[in-house]
Each structure stands twice: as structure tokens, then as C-alpha cells.
Design a protein around this motif. Structure first.
Motif, mmCIF file in Angstrom:
data_model
loop_
_atom_site.group_PDB
_atom_site.id
_atom_site.type_symbol
_atom_site.label_atom_id
_atom_site.label_comp_id
_atom_site.label_asym_id
_atom_site.label_seq_id
_atom_site.Cartn_x
_atom_site.Cartn_y
_atom_site.Cartn_z
ATOM 1 N N SER A 107 -26.651 -33.616 21.652
ATOM 2 C CA SER A 107 -26.302 -33.149 22.998
ATOM 3 C C SER A 107 -24.968 -33.691 23.507
ATOM 4 O O SER A 107 -24.600 -33.441 24.648
ATOM 5 C CB SER A 107 -27.414 -33.538 23.983
ATOM 6 N N GLY A 108 -24.244 -34.434 22.654
ATOM 7 C CA GLY A 108 -22.938 -34.912 23.092
ATOM 8 C C GLY A 108 -22.558 -36.248 22.492
ATOM 9 O O GLY A 108 -23.074 -36.646 21.441
ATOM 10 N N THR A 109 -21.682 -36.964 23.158
ATOM 11 C CA THR A 109 -21.235 -38.286 22.722
ATOM 12 C C THR A 109 -21.197 -39.232 23.920
ATOM 13 O O THR A 109 -21.160 -38.789 25.075
ATOM 14 C CB THR A 109 -19.827 -38.245 22.087
ATOM 15 N N GLN A 110 -21.195 -40.515 23.611
ATOM 16 C CA GLN A 110 -21.101 -41.533 24.650
ATOM 17 C C GLN A 110 -20.323 -42.717 24.090
ATOM 18 O O GLN A 110 -20.602 -43.195 22.982
ATOM 19 C CB GLN A 110 -22.492 -41.981 25.105
ATOM 20 N N THR A 111 -19.358 -43.217 24.842
ATOM 21 C CA THR A 111 -18.523 -44.325 24.399
ATOM 22 C C THR A 111 -18.642 -45.490 25.372
ATOM 23 O O THR A 111 -18.637 -45.286 26.591
ATOM 24 C CB THR A 111 -17.048 -43.903 24.281
ATOM 25 N N GLN A 112 -18.771 -46.673 24.828
ATOM 26 C CA GLN A 112 -18.902 -47.870 25.652
ATOM 27 C C GLN A 112 -18.104 -49.015 25.028
ATOM 28 O O GLN A 112 -18.209 -49.269 23.824
ATOM 29 C CB GLN A 112 -20.372 -48.282 25.778
#
Length: 257
Positions: A107-112
Motif C-alpha cells: 500500500s505504499g512506503t514509509q521512511t523514518q
């Protein structure tokens, strides 16, 4: 005479200011919690002041630095979790200054961006291995779905400090709770100075040498050189299904902070 006396007072005040001592830094207080990795701490190292790296920061370009070896990612209820191990491929002692975790899923990407706890004290010697783990709470309705793939980019700094490694022996991992395992072992101070607070990193691997998880915890105990203490910790924040059953190898990296 009055002029000479005043001159004497001024000189005395200047000498007093120049002779002042800088107060010693105290180690930051930490709550017990967990992450993981594997340095071989058999060789004791000379203690050093690592309150600040002595050389410039380097980014991920090139192979002469901290090189990512393995990554692992899970979704624990509302917590997005990622673990990474890395090796010092350079010729100087290094510390991890920052890691950028990018999670990709259907469902997408996430960056932290991740800044390691007391990272300036975790000195990785050439050829040795370190690790990091990120626990990222998710907002309601934004839970990642499907397979999660983790990419990690590292930034590091060289330091003139030496590692303050501790050793771990007699490790046991038991699945004595339905949703999480318990880890026990023996921590020994192999440095030539006292250790009042220790950080212990752990890596879990299966029979195919695949990284299952990375975890860390602190141990608050005064250890004089050669002293040892036992520990028992519950891996509640790392609820990997059948972790004890799947684990064939456990690597540790522990150091005094």
C-alpha cells in the motif's frame, strides 16, 4: 602601593579563571528496552573518551565504512519494526550516527530517520559488526499490509576512541510465554575499568543463517574488571512467532556506556 596591590589582585583572578576544570560528562539515563547484533568481544580494548567523534561524518557512498549486511521487518499490531546489521569495512573505529529506514509494502512506503541510543559510545572496530532496530508506532487506519521490505542507509563517523566491549556467555532463549520469548545469560566486564551501565545488542538467526530479529536492552549493574552478572529479559517488544523454536544462533554485542 595601592596600584601594585590592585595589579596583584587582577593577576590572581586571571590565574583562577584559567585554572578552572571542565565538569565531567555523565552517561545518559536509559530505561530497560531492547535491539541486537554480533561483535566478537573476546579482545578487551583500552578505554577511551568517546563523548564526541573526533573525525568527520561520512555518508553511505562507497564501501569504506559501515556496510549493511542484513535487514528484517515485521508488523507487530500497530508497531512497524525494522532491524539491520552492519559491518565496519574501513580501517578506523567507527560509530553509527544515523540510519534512514525505508519500509516498502503493497500500500505504499514509509521512511523514518533513526538516531541510535548512545550511538557515540558504540564503537565498532574494523571488521566488527553492529546493529540497530526501529520500533515505529502507526496511526489508526494507516497499517501497512502485505510483505514488508526494508532498505536502510547508514551515516557514520570515525572516532579515536576504543571499544569498551563486554562479553556474554551461557545464553538461553526459551518460549515460556505464548506471544514472546525470554532471554537469559551472563554478562562479564572484560574491560580494564568499571562499568556501571551496559548496553546489550542481540541478533537472532535461523538454521539458514537468516536474520530473524534485532533487539537491545540495558543492564544496570556495577561491574569491576573481571566481574560478571546474570540477566533475564522478556522479549515482549519482539513478539516474533516461534522465535525460540526458529533460532539456531544468537550473536551478542555488548558495551559499557
Amino acid at each position: 602601593m595601592k596600584v601594585l596591590f590592585r595589579l596583584f589582585l587582577v593577576l590572581a583572578m586571571m590565574l583562577t579563571m584559567l585554572s578552572g576544570c571542565k565538569p565531567k560528562e555523565t552517561a545518559p539515563a536509559l530505561e530497560d528496552q531492547l535491539v541486537v547484533d554480533s561483535n566478537n568481544p573476546d579482545n578487551s580494548a583500552e578505554p577511551g573518551d568517546i563523548s564526541a567523534p573526533s573525525l568527520s561524518t561520512t555518508n553511505i557512498t562507497g564501501n569504506n565504512g559501515l556496510l549493511v549486511v542484513d535487514t528484517v521487518a515485521y508488523m507487530f499490531d500497530d508497531i512497524l519494526y525494522g532491524g539491520v546489521t552492519y559491518t565496519n569495512t574501513g580501517n578506523a573505529n567507527l560509530v553509527l550516527s544515523e540510519a534512514v529506514f525505508t519500509f516498502s509494502y503493497s500500500s505504499g512506503t514509509q521512511t523514518q530517520t533513526y538516531t541510535p541510543l548512545v550511538g557515540e559510545r558504540d564503537v565498532i572496530a574494523p571488521g566488527e559488526t553492529g546493529c540497530a532496530a526501529l520500533f515505529l508506532p502507526q496511526n489508526e487506519g494507516a497499517t501497512p499490509s502485505g510483505e514488508i521490505v526494508l532498505n536502510v542507509e547508514l551515516s557514520w563517523a570515525a572516532t579515536s576512541a576504543s571499544p569498551k566491549n563486554l562479553s556474554v556467555a551461557n545464553a538461553k532463549l526459551i518460549q515460556n510465554y505464548p506471544s514472546f520469548a525470554t532471554l537469559s545469560g551472563e554478562l562479564r566486564n572484560i574491560c580494564d575499568e568499571d562499568s556501571e551501565l551496559s548496553m546489550v545488542y542481540v541478533q537472532f538467526y535461523d538454521e539458514a543463517d537468516t536474520l530473524l530479529g534485532v533487539w537491545y536492552f540495558t543492564r544496570n549493574a556495577i561491574l569491576h574488571p573481571g566481574d560478571k552478572t546474570t540477566f533475564v529479559v522478556h522479549l515482549q517488544s519482539l513478539p516474533i512467532k516461534d522465535l525460540a523454536k526458529k533460532t539456531e544462533k544468537i550473536n551478542f554485542h555488548a558495551f559499557s556506556i
